[in-house]
Design a protein around this motif. Sequence first.
Motif, PDB file in Angstrom:
ATOM      1  N   PRO A  29       0.688  -1.168   0.169  1.00  0.00           N
ATOM      2  CA  PRO A  29      -0.047  -0.101  -0.420  1.00  0.00           C
ATOM      3  C   PRO A  29       0.870   0.984  -0.054  1.00  0.00           C
ATOM      4  N   GLY A  30       0.679   2.242  -1.082  1.00  0.00           N
ATOM      5  CA  GLY A  30       1.403   3.277  -0.846  1.00  0.00           C
ATOM      6  C   GLY A  30       2.310   3.477  -2.273  1.00  0.00           C
ATOM      7  N   ARG A  31       2.658   2.362  -2.503  1.00  0.00           N
ATOM      8  CA  ARG A  31       3.438   2.336  -3.713  1.00  0.00           C
ATOM      9  C   ARG A  31       3.174   2.681  -4.754  1.00  0.00           C
ATOM     10  N   VAL A  32       1.784   2.340  -5.432  1.00  0.00           N
ATOM     11  CA  VAL A  32       0.843   3.317  -6.033  1.00  0.00           C
ATOM     12  C   VAL A  32       0.116   4.459  -5.446  1.00  0.00           C
ATOM     13  N   PRO A  33       0.375   4.898  -5.413  1.00  0.00           N
ATOM     14  CA  PRO A  33      -0.680   6.428  -4.716  1.00  0.00           C
ATOM     15  C   PRO A  33      -2.218   5.823  -5.030  1.00  0.00           C
ATOM     16  N   ASP A  34      -3.087   6.098  -4.320  1.00  0.00           N
ATOM     17  CA  ASP A  34      -4.737   6.632  -4.477  1.00  0.00           C
ATOM     18  C   ASP A  34      -4.952   7.768  -3.959  1.00  0.00           C
ATOM     19  N   ILE A  35      -5.800   8.434  -4.814  1.00  0.00           N
ATOM     20  CA  ILE A  35      -6.436   9.335  -3.701  1.00  0.00           C
ATOM     21  C   ILE A  35      -8.019   9.363  -3.817  1.00  0.00           C
ATOM     22  N   SER A  36      -7.892   9.654  -1.932  1.00  0.00           N
ATOM     23  CA  SER A  36      -9.364   9.553  -2.346  1.00  0.00           C
ATOM     24  C   SER A  36     -10.396  11.154  -1.034  1.00  0.00           C
ATOM     25  N   ASP A  37     -11.435  11.211  -1.096  1.00  0.00           N
ATOM     26  CA  ASP A  37     -12.100  11.916  -0.841  1.00  0.00           C
ATOM     27  C   ASP A  37     -12.804  11.778   1.394  1.00  0.00           C
TER      28      ASP A  37
END
Length: 456
Positions: free
Chosen positions: A192-200
């Motif tokens: 987790p965090g290697r490929v960033p995901d953006i969430s509100d």
Amino acid sequence: MTELHYLTATEMVRLLRAREISAVELMRAHLARIEQVNPAVNAIVTLVAERALEAAAAADASEPKGPLHGVPVAHKDLVDTAGVRTTYGSPLFADHVPESDDILVERLRNAGAIAIGKTNTPEFGTGSHTVNEVFGATRNPYDLSRSAGGSSGGAAAALATGMVPLADGSDMGGSLRNPASFCNVVGLRPTPGRVPDISDTAAWYTLAVSGPMARTVEDLTLMMSVMSGFDPRSPYSIKEPFAADLEAPVRGLRVAFSPDLGGLPVDHETAAVTASAAKVFERLGAHVEQVDLDLSDADDAFRIYRAWYYALSFGELNGLGANTAWNVEQGRLVTGADLARAEKLRSGLYQRMAAFFDTYDVLVAPVSQVPPFPVEQPYVDEINGVKLPDYLTWMRSAYWISVLHAPAASVPAGFTSTGLPVGVQIVGRPFDDAGVLRVAHAFEQATGHGTRRPSL
């Protein structure tokens, strides 16, 4: 020469840069393949052929702008693509067209990749069987009467049939690994965090990750090099640059082999293929030890966190499908005490596994507990005579691993007696994505199972 649509992405890059093929030629080959086989498997659900050909012509008229310049790619129908229909597999969004791209779509485009369309997924990625009310079911290329897995089943089937060389996917409980196993391709659940995901809404939620899928580990690594990288909009995004040396030797590697992750029921043929994978590592000079590993604490932790996430993300929507609605209802029952228990269980498991990875370099285990099942069957409800209580239970071999905050790859490992693919799961210590890929590459090169193509 191998047909264009079945070349590796790495070879496509080489030929494009040498001007031995054009991006338009390559795109036309893939569009022809889609026309030929997609009606049978239903993997690509929104096709943007004209747009893709225009982008390919522009790529031919320019100097290479990135490591994937001119290479076709497909995006899972969960990720937003500006100007291209994105349904999330839900009738509620059947005509939805986003105005902006998700970060991974943006990164792949900036690397020169050309989007050819969207791949099928169950509603909101809910479940390891790709079927929804918008597009129907995706079928397994090796047996059209069987499931392609999920929730990245469309991506896996598209790769296996040569419709695309690269495809993105996502994984909460096995959605990158299970379809890779079912369709004889490779998939990586990154740290987790290697490929960033953006969430509100759930910016700190680490059970769900995005990742790459391909036909070879080398191509998977190429795609990871583009998808990974720090982004400040993701609070746990990894700053360390990603790099992997696939040719580093695995002799002397310390391999822990768990046939059932602590007593899970595993189909007999799946178990036999997984056991044969452990023997491959022995032949490669690794030190293999069968371990009695108990990951059962992951079950409660995963289910609580998953339920909470579903209530948070989809609780305000009406008209959800049965599986998504069930998850939302489970989430509404979660209490503060439940979350406290889940956090304590996961924390304890993380520390125990940290000690485990002081002794071993990788864990080898089943990806899925069964081979591909009938496509009309909603989910697996029995394994070896053991009745399963709900649609999640059959995927414990994958979702228990999700709780570990560790990278895990699915690599083709063999076939059942009826020719159904079976993958093996290679799990590494947290943040050692490069190590997992190195081991996966060595296994792939030693076996060659991934070169067996479906006959449609």
